[in-house]
Design an enzyme around this catalytic site. Sequence first.
Site, mmCIF file in Angstrom:
data_model
loop_
_atom_site.group_PDB
_atom_site.id
_atom_site.type_symbol
_atom_site.label_atom_id
_atom_site.label_comp_id
_atom_site.label_asym_id
_atom_site.label_seq_id
_atom_site.Cartn_x
_atom_site.Cartn_y
_atom_site.Cartn_z
ATOM 1 C CE LYS A 14 -2.122 -1.370 3.714
ATOM 2 N NZ LYS A 14 -1.627 -2.473 4.304
ATOM 3 N NE ARG A 89 -4.019 -1.591 10.678
ATOM 4 C CZ ARG A 89 -3.012 -1.061 9.864
ATOM 5 N NH1 ARG A 89 -2.903 0.027 9.345
ATOM 6 N NH2 ARG A 89 -1.965 -1.643 9.574
ATOM 7 N NE ARG A 128 7.606 -3.020 5.927
ATOM 8 C CZ ARG A 128 6.241 -2.556 5.969
ATOM 9 N NH1 ARG A 128 5.601 -2.280 4.823
ATOM 10 N NH2 ARG A 128 5.466 -2.863 7.131
ATOM 11 N NE ARG A 134 6.584 -0.456 10.369
ATOM 12 C CZ ARG A 134 5.588 -0.728 9.732
ATOM 13 N NH1 ARG A 134 5.456 -0.192 8.482
ATOM 14 N NH2 ARG A 134 4.514 -1.426 10.338
ATOM 15 N NE ARG A 146 2.894 -5.139 11.258
ATOM 16 C CZ ARG A 146 3.668 -5.218 10.480
ATOM 17 N NH1 ARG A 146 5.161 -5.727 11.084
ATOM 18 N NH2 ARG A 146 3.847 -4.475 9.473
HETATM 19 P P1 ADP Z 1 1.240 -2.563 8.273
HETATM 20 O O1 ADP Z 1 0.183 -2.208 7.358
HETATM 21 O O2 ADP Z 1 2.675 -2.763 7.531
HETATM 22 O O3 ADP Z 1 1.185 -3.111 9.363
HETATM 23 P P2 ADP Z 1 1.208 0.330 9.196
HETATM 24 O O4 ADP Z 1 2.457 1.110 9.083
HETATM 25 O O5 ADP Z 1 -0.039 0.804 8.497
HETATM 26 O O6 ADP Z 1 1.938 -0.945 9.002
HETATM 27 O O7 ADP Z 1 0.630 0.268 10.895
HETATM 28 C C1 ADP Z 1 1.583 -0.094 11.825
HETATM 29 C C2 ADP Z 1 0.951 -0.349 13.125
HETATM 30 O O8 ADP Z 1 0.315 0.859 13.466
HETATM 31 C C3 ADP Z 1 -0.252 -1.164 13.342
HETATM 32 O O9 ADP Z 1 0.126 -2.532 13.526
HETATM 33 C C4 ADP Z 1 -1.195 -0.657 14.219
HETATM 34 O O10 ADP Z 1 -0.753 -0.939 15.622
HETATM 35 C C5 ADP Z 1 -1.004 0.753 14.070
HETATM 36 N N1 ADP Z 1 -2.031 1.429 13.310
HETATM 37 C C6 ADP Z 1 -1.735 1.861 11.905
HETATM 38 N N2 ADP Z 1 -3.025 2.386 11.471
HETATM 39 C C7 ADP Z 1 -3.953 1.967 12.410
HETATM 40 C C8 ADP Z 1 -5.191 2.165 12.478
HETATM 41 N N3 ADP Z 1 -6.174 2.842 11.346
HETATM 42 N N4 ADP Z 1 -6.065 1.695 13.627
HETATM 43 C C9 ADP Z 1 -5.442 1.053 14.730
HETATM 44 N N5 ADP Z 1 -4.126 0.968 14.676
HETATM 45 C C10 ADP Z 1 -3.475 1.414 13.637
#
Ligand code: ADP
Length: 190
Positions: A14, A89, A128, A134, A146
Site C-alpha cells: 500500500k 482498519r 523490509r 521498524r 499483525r
Molecule cells: P502495516 O500495514 O505494514 O502493518 P502500518 O504502518 O499501517 O503497517 O501500521 C503499523 C501499526 O500501526 C499497526 O500494526 C497498528 O498498531 C498501528 N495502526 C496503524 N493504522 C492503524 C489504524 N487505522 N487503526 C489502529 N491501529 C493502527
Amino acid sequence: MLNLVLFGPPGAGKGTQSEKLIEKYQLVHLSTGDILRSEISNGTALGLEAKKLMDQGVLVPDEVVIGMISNKLDANKDARGFIFDGFPRTVAQAEALDSLLTSKSSAISGMIALVVEPVELEKRLLLRGKDSGRPDDANPEIIRKRISEYNSKTAPVANYYKDQNKLTSINGIGSIDEIFSSICAVMDTY
Ligand code: ADP
C-alpha cells in the site's frame, strides 16, 4: 473530490503504490501508520501510548486514529482528494470516516484491495524489517500477530465497502509497475 481507500494486509504494498498514486493524481496521502510513527519520533504522549501497542502488533484504539484523521482532513481543506492507507482498519473506523466525509459534503469514491497470500506477506515484511528499522517488521511472531489482527478486525472492512458497491480487488503480486497500472485503470473509472 477523489477519495481512495487503499486496502490490504500488512506488506501488501500500500505504501509503495500510494507514493506513485499521489504523484499521478495529486492527492494527499494519509497513512495512519506513518502519522503514528511520526508521533513516536516526536516523543508525544500519543506516540508513547501508541508505541506500546504497535510494538506488539495490535491495533491502537479507534478514537485515537479517528481523531488523527479528522485533524488531517481539517488541515488539508484545499486537497483534490485523499488516499487513505492503513485506515479504516475496523468497521467502526469506516463508519466514522463516512460521517467525517459526509460532514464535508464528500464521500469515499472507492476501495481498492491488494490481494497477496500470507506466505508472501511474511517474506516481504521480514525483508523490509532488515532495513526499515521498524521493530514490528523484525520479529516473525509480531508479524503473525499483525496478520491475525488484520484477519479478525480489518478484513471485515472490505465487506463494508462491498455492500456499498465500492470494492475492487486487484492482484498484489507482480511488478510494482504492473500493479500500479491495474490500480490506475480502476482510479480512472472514479
Ligand atoms: P502495516 O500495514 O505494514 O502493518 P502500518 O504502518 O499501517 O503497517 O501500521 C503499523 C501499526 O500501526 C499497526 O500494526 C497498528 O498498531 C498501528 N495502526 C496503524 N493504522 C492503524 C489504524 N487505522 N487503526 C489502529 N491501529 C493502527
